[in-house]
Design an enzyme around this catalytic site. Structure first.
Site, short mmCIF file in Angstrom:
data_model
loop_
_atom_site.label_atom_id
_atom_site.label_comp_id
_atom_site.label_asym_id
_atom_site.label_seq_id
_atom_site.Cartn_x
_atom_site.Cartn_y
_atom_site.Cartn_z
N ASP A 67 0.82 -1.06 0.06
CA ASP A 67 0.03 0.07 -0.01
C ASP A 67 0.84 1.16 0.02
OD1 ASP A 67 0.98 -0.65 2.55
OD2 ASP A 67 -1.04 -0.89 3.28
N ASN A 136 -7.78 -3.22 14.23
CA ASN A 136 -9.07 -3.71 13.81
C ASN A 136 -9.19 -5.03 12.89
OD1 ASN A 136 -8.18 -2.90 11.68
ND2 ASN A 136 -9.38 -1.03 11.33
N HIS A 138 -7.40 -5.29 10.15
CA HIS A 138 -7.10 -5.03 8.62
C HIS A 138 -5.69 -5.69 8.14
CE1 HIS A 138 -5.00 -1.08 9.52
NE2 HIS A 138 -3.88 -1.87 9.53
N GLU A 143 -9.70 -2.14 5.32
CA GLU A 143 -10.53 -1.71 6.53
C GLU A 143 -11.84 -2.62 6.64
OE1 GLU A 143 -8.69 -0.35 8.53
OE2 GLU A 143 -8.17 1.57 8.08
C1 F6R Z 1 1.20 -1.39 5.89
C2 F6R Z 1 -0.04 -2.02 6.13
C3 F6R Z 1 -0.48 -2.30 7.59
C4 F6R Z 1 0.11 -2.66 8.77
C5 F6R Z 1 -0.75 -2.65 9.91
C6 F6R Z 1 0.09 -2.93 11.20
O1 F6R Z 1 2.03 -1.64 5.03
O2 F6R Z 1 -0.18 -2.71 5.42
O3 F6R Z 1 -1.76 -3.23 7.32
O4 F6R Z 1 0.63 -3.82 8.34
O5 F6R Z 1 -1.30 -1.45 10.03
O6 F6R Z 1 1.01 -1.79 11.44
P1 F6R Z 1 2.05 -1.73 12.56
O7 F6R Z 1 3.06 -2.82 12.21
O8 F6R Z 1 2.59 -0.52 12.67
O9 F6R Z 1 1.28 -2.26 13.93
#
Ligand code: F6R
Length: 242
Positions: A67, A136, A138, A143
């Protein structure tokens, strides 16, 4: 699904880095799907160290990231393109032309998503896809929603995601409201999926994603339908699983 529970974050990072490096050694031209955020930082550090020691070669590796924020250019410090350069790409011998992310400079969502979908088809399916988990549930920026969105799409970030990602933005700068992300089909087509999670604040997400109902309200729960998923998490992140 295979599950590895580690003592702490460092052990989680080392275990996950081991799985990625085995993939590169066995198939030097692997297509790696990569993630950003806090959780993979230890993995990227470990991979860079192994490269410096001469144990890993990225010269044929191809990467596709999950992303990117809409509206952020690659030279913007908060962009995921910048994060990847800082934490991995500039530290190993990967060819810049072999690294790919959605183009955050393209403000027209249809065009940005079409181009990244086409690129994903051109690069071929991921041999290994690394995934972090949002609190959450994701994955990528898919989301919670009424449906599982399939291909690359533009999402409005949920308030919990905006809050969680504020720490990566300098004071005075706000987290963009939208991001481009691989969809569920783009993620699930990977041959193997490696999920990482650390800390008790991910415990609910880990429990719901891997042991709860498969529902788009917990987007990562779809991983239960993939036949080659490896979860590497520390004791904190696994603490709510029975
Ligand atoms: C980032 C991504 C997100 C993160 C997720 C966890 O490229 O795709 O899904 O993997 O938000 O983020 P952290 O590791 O910061 O807790």
């Amino acid at each position: 699904m295979r599950i590895y529970i580690t003592k702490d974050y460092n052990e989680m990072s080392r275990k996950a880095a081991n799985i990625i490096s085995a993939q590169i050694i066995l198939k030097p031209d692997s297509v790696l799907g990569l993630a950003t955020g806090s959780t993979p930082l230890g993995i990227y550090k470990q991979l860079s160290e192994w490269y410096m020691k001469g144990d890993l070669d990225f010269s044929e590796v191809i990467t596709v990231n999950l992303d990117e924020y809409r509206g952020l250019a690659p030279d913007c410090e908060e962009s995921y393109a910048y994060y990847m350069k800082q934490n991995l790409f500039d530290k190993v011998n990967i060819k810049p032309e072999n690294t790919h992310l959605p183009d955050g400079r393209i403000m027209n969502p249809e065009e940005a998503c079409r181009l990244y979908n086409e690129l994903l088809i051109k690069t071929g399916i991921q041999d290994l896809q690394l995934l972090g988990l949002g609190r959450n549930g994701h994955i990528g920026f898919n989301e919670p929603s009424d449906i599982f969105a399939k291909d690359v799409h533009c999402v409005e970030l949920s308030q919990s995601t905006v809050d969680a990602n504020k720490k990566f933005f300098a004071s005075g700068k706000s987290v963009p409201s939208h991001a481009y992300t691989m969809g569920i089909r783009s993620i699930l087509r990977a041959k193997r999926i490696l999920v990482i999670a650390s800390g008790e604040d991910k415990a609910d997400a880990v429990n719901k994603v891997f042991f709860g109902e498969v529902t788009p309200y917990v987007p990562g729960s779809i991983l239960q339908l993939h036949d080659d998923v490896i979860l590497v998490c520390d004791e904190g992140a696994f603490s709510k699983c029975k």
